[in-house]
Design an enzyme around this catalytic site. Structure first.
Site, mmCIF file in Angstrom:
data_model
loop_
_atom_site.group_PDB
_atom_site.id
_atom_site.type_symbol
_atom_site.label_atom_id
_atom_site.label_comp_id
_atom_site.label_asym_id
_atom_site.label_seq_id
_atom_site.Cartn_x
_atom_site.Cartn_y
_atom_site.Cartn_z
ATOM 1 N N HIS A 71 -1.416 -1.296 0.391
ATOM 2 C CA HIS A 71 -2.789 -1.489 -0.083
ATOM 3 C C HIS A 71 -3.500 -2.557 0.742
ATOM 4 C CE1 HIS A 71 -1.277 0.815 -3.436
ATOM 5 N NE2 HIS A 71 -2.524 0.960 -3.846
ATOM 6 N N CYS A 126 -7.129 -2.669 -10.184
ATOM 7 C CA CYS A 126 -7.937 -1.450 -10.179
ATOM 8 C C CYS A 126 -9.405 -1.855 -10.072
ATOM 9 C CB CYS A 126 -7.672 -0.632 -11.443
ATOM 10 S SG CYS A 126 -8.579 0.928 -11.469
#
Length: 173
Positions: A71, A126
């Site tokens: 990520h 998120c």
């Protein structure tokens, strides 16, 4: 292809096409799509979501760290250079990370570096469920967690990201 596609269409995707469509629901983790594809046919979108979550749950702690490391930093170098995946760019924009003040940018970058130095992977949250203030707060608060807690928390956040990405791609018939 226009998204979302039907569940029937997703079940009927040829092998490499399934991997192309679902290969980034977990950031840069095509292996998840390779493994989940084997579980077809799915009877609901929830089953698709559960299959990807099950993939993550089945990984060892070290394998989870590898997935987390794929990520990008929030509002980091890749974002500044326009090199995020399409999904990550959209998610970071939704959270307002493309409109940071210079002070917010400095604060996030400093906290990202401190976090990565401690845990060995980027801070995962998120972004679609958060805004700048909650992201900064999360970066500061979660720094106090243990490595095991952060692997678990980051994996949970990846599941949230994955679910939202799947819902962008497929809908029940």
């Amino acid at each position: 292809m226009n998204y979302p596609i039907s569940l029937t269409a997703a079940n009927d995707l040829y092998g490499c096409e399934f991997e192309r469509v679902f290969g980034n629901v977990i950031e840069l983790c095509v292996d998840a799509a390779v493994q989940v594809k084997k579980q077809r046919p799915f009877t609901s979108v929830d089953e698709v979501v559960d299959a990807f979550a099950g993939y993550l749950d089945g990984l060892s702690e070290n394998e989870k760290v590898v997935v987390i490391q794929r990520h990008p930093d929030l509002a980091g170098r890749l974002a500044a250079e326009g090199k995020l995946t399409t999904e990550s760019a959209s998610e970071q924009k939704t959270a307002g990370l493309d409109r940071l003040t210079p002070e917010q940018k400095t604060l996030i970058n400093c906290n990202n570096e401190r976090y990565k130095a401690k845990f060995g992977f980027p801070f995962i949250i998120c972004a679609r469920e958060n805004k700048v203030a909650s992201i900064i707060e999360g970066l500061q608060r979660r720094y106090n967690n243990t490595l095991a807690q952060e692997i678990q928390t980051a994996t949970g956040e990846i599941k949230k990201i994955c679910k939202l990405r799947i819902l962008d791609l497929v809908k029940d018939d």
